[in-house]
Design an enzyme around this catalytic site. Structure first.
Site, short mmCIF file in Angstrom:
data_model
loop_
_atom_site.label_atom_id
_atom_site.label_comp_id
_atom_site.label_asym_id
_atom_site.label_seq_id
_atom_site.Cartn_x
_atom_site.Cartn_y
_atom_site.Cartn_z
N GLU A 230 0.54 -1.04 -0.01
CA GLU A 230 -0.04 0.03 0.06
C GLU A 230 0.90 1.12 -0.08
O GLU A 230 0.39 2.34 -0.47
CB GLU A 230 -1.05 0.03 1.12
N HIS B 63 7.30 -26.75 -1.56
CA HIS B 63 6.73 -27.92 -2.29
C HIS B 63 5.73 -27.06 -3.05
O HIS B 63 4.67 -28.09 -3.62
CB HIS B 63 6.17 -28.58 -1.23
N LYS C 160 -13.99 0.75 -3.73
CA LYS C 160 -15.19 1.09 -2.67
C LYS C 160 -16.28 2.06 -3.41
O LYS C 160 -17.40 1.83 -3.24
CB LYS C 160 -14.48 2.06 -1.67
O1 PA5 Z 1 -3.12 1.41 5.96
C1 PA5 Z 1 -4.37 1.94 5.82
O2 PA5 Z 1 -4.77 3.20 6.01
C2 PA5 Z 1 -5.50 1.05 5.42
O3 PA5 Z 1 -5.22 -0.36 5.16
C3 PA5 Z 1 -6.50 1.02 6.56
O4 PA5 Z 1 -5.86 0.43 7.69
C4 PA5 Z 1 -7.68 0.03 6.15
O5 PA5 Z 1 -8.29 0.54 4.85
C5 PA5 Z 1 -9.02 0.06 7.38
O6 PA5 Z 1 -9.12 1.81 7.41
P1 PA5 Z 1 -10.12 2.06 8.78
O7 PA5 Z 1 -9.07 1.85 9.88
O8 PA5 Z 1 -10.50 3.60 8.34
O9 PA5 Z 1 -11.27 1.36 8.81
#
Ligand code: PA5
Length: 446
Positions: free
Chosen positions: A287, A308, A422
């Site tokens: 990310e 494996h 989303k």
């Molecule tokens: O690293 C990030 O910001 C994301 O992976 C969030 O942790 C994830 O989308 C969850 O978001 P939230 O805590 O707002 O529900």
């Protein structure tokens, strides 16, 4: 040494001269991070967090964990991405992937949910919870993420039916934004105890905040030792000498390899308890770096299991990857291979040997084999699976990821790509405000 980088199996591909040549770029990236003048610099709260954390809240987390331990058989943690991966990684790494089944343990079982939209996953967990006492920790910085919000709705209804509204509020704990978010207001209105995800700490950098710490503490893990490990990592990796600072060296080597066309990094561990740590690492790097058409694709394997399966590809397939091998120097358990007087399986040459010795020998054999197959291997040696080592390792990777993102020229602290699915999902589900997009998507389906 808690953690050190062994470059023996990568030297063939990355020379000392190349490391020195990229060092100025790495130093510039490190300075931009520490001077807080790089991209996404409003999300740097994690840098000094192991020292600057909210001490009052830290004590409140420990108290809440004790209450949870006394109140329930099952602790349900609702969250997705950075809001659950770190806690789960810590529990499996430090305790065991089989933590729930540990005989005679005095702490609640722990289940993570709200990290998919699968009706089966949620239904299975609801069945497991039948007849048990439950506490819930809903974790969402934004408070609006669909997966955890749906699971929380389901568990809230269950708890209110079982314990009444008053009883439920003693069993629901919310970890969310300090003041702005929907979940914060909802929790305050309902009297839930709340914990904070600091504004300047993004989800994937939040394991050392209440996000990770509350679930981790419920399992009886020592939070102070984790923080101590992270603090010592800060001290160890704040220097600006690439030949002395293994965090900078890791950044340099992975970026040199990327520039040579090694687009995939495989985090390899010989310890199944690291599986969720690998998942956490994949989210952290994936990310943070995968944007603007750039970034190393993070993948992971658990050996010897995956020798494996994916082992064939790594040995012999396209030469597009490098491995980062997590070498845990000391196993948490000793297991001696028994002697068999009949030696039917011809394994007596191993009798009396510790299984960890065999595991490490498998690792060495694989390092040689993959090296012969032209896969560069960076080896990260970590002392053990203690709380201290976990905190140290987490900070090492967070820092490496941020500096690496800057070397790559991206903002490591945003995740614009996550929004695309989303928006489409909301439009297709008929959420208000998404009508135009819904029409466009429907036309594309025809
Ligand atoms: O690293 C990030 O910001 C994301 O992976 C969030 O942790 C994830 O989308 C969850 O978001 P939230 O805590 O707002 O529900």
């Amino acid at each position: 040494m808690v953690l050190s980088l062994n470059d023996k199996f990568v030297k063939k591909y990355v020379t000392n001269e190349e490391v020195n040549a990229i060092s100025n770029e790495v130093y510039t990236a490190q300075s931009a991070l520490f001077n807080r003048n790089g991209l996404g610099n409003d999300f740097l709260g994690w840098i000094n967090l192991p020292f600057d954390y909210d001490k009052e809240e830290f004590e409140r987390i420990k108290k809440a964990a004790k209450r949870i331990q006394n109140q329930c058989d099952i602790f349900v943690v609702i969250g997705i991405g950075g809001s659950y991966l770190g806690a789960r990684a810590a529990i499996e790494f430090i305790k065991s992937p089989l933590y729930n089944n540990i005989k005679g343990k005095k702490t609640p079982d722990i289940y993570f949910t709200g990290n998919s939209i699968s009706p089966s996953a949620l239904s299975d967990l609801l069945k497991i919870c039948e007849g048990k006492d439950i506490c819930v920790n809903v974790v969402s910085k934004s408070g609006t993420t669909t997966e955890p919000a749906v699971a929380f709705r389901v568990f809230r209804e269950l708890l209110e039916k079982k314990y009444g509204k008053e009883g439920a509020k003693e069993r629901i704990f919310a970890t969310t934004d300090k003041e702005k978010g929907t979940l914060k207001k909802f929790s305050d209105d309902n009297g839930y105890e709340t914990f904070v995800v600091p504004d300047d700490v993004g989800g994937r950098f939040s394991v050392l905040t209440a996000v990770g710490l509350l679930p981790i503490a419920v399992t009886g893990i020592d939070l102070d030792k984790i923080m101590q490990g992270a603090q010592d990592a800060i001290r160890a990796f704040n220097t600006q000498d690439i030949n002395e600072n293994d965090c900078l060296k890791y950044v340099a080597i992975r970026n040199i390899l990327y520039r040579k066309g090694k687009n995939i990094e495989i985090l390899a561990s010989y310890e199944p308890a690291s599986q969720m740590l690998c998942e956490w690492w994949k989210q952290l790097f994936g990310e943070s770096e995968g944007k603007d058409g750039k970034g190393i694709y993070p993948s992971s394997v658990i050996f010897s299991t995956d020798l494996h399966s994916l082992g064939q590809y790594i040995q012999d397939g396209e030469r597009i990857m490098f491995e980062t091998v997590l070498d845990i120097k000391k196993a948490s358990d000793e297991l001696i291979i028994p002697f068999d007087p009949f030696n039917v399986d011809k394994l007596n040459f191993l009798a009396g040997k510790d299984l960890d010795y065999v595991n490490h020998t498998a690792m060495l054999g694989t390092l040689f084999a993959h090296s012969d197959g032209n896969v560069p291997n960076i080896v990260l040696e970590i002392a053990d699976r203690s709380e201290y080592s976990f905190g140290y390792l987490v900070y090492f990777f967070e820092l490496a990821c941020a500096i690496s993102g800057y070397v790559l020229g991206v903002n490591p602290f945003n995740q614009p790509g996550v929004e695309s699915y989303k928006k489409n999902m909301f439009a297709l589900l008929g959420k208000e405000g998404y009508e135009d997009l819904a029409n466009k998507l429907k036309n594309r389906m025809n």
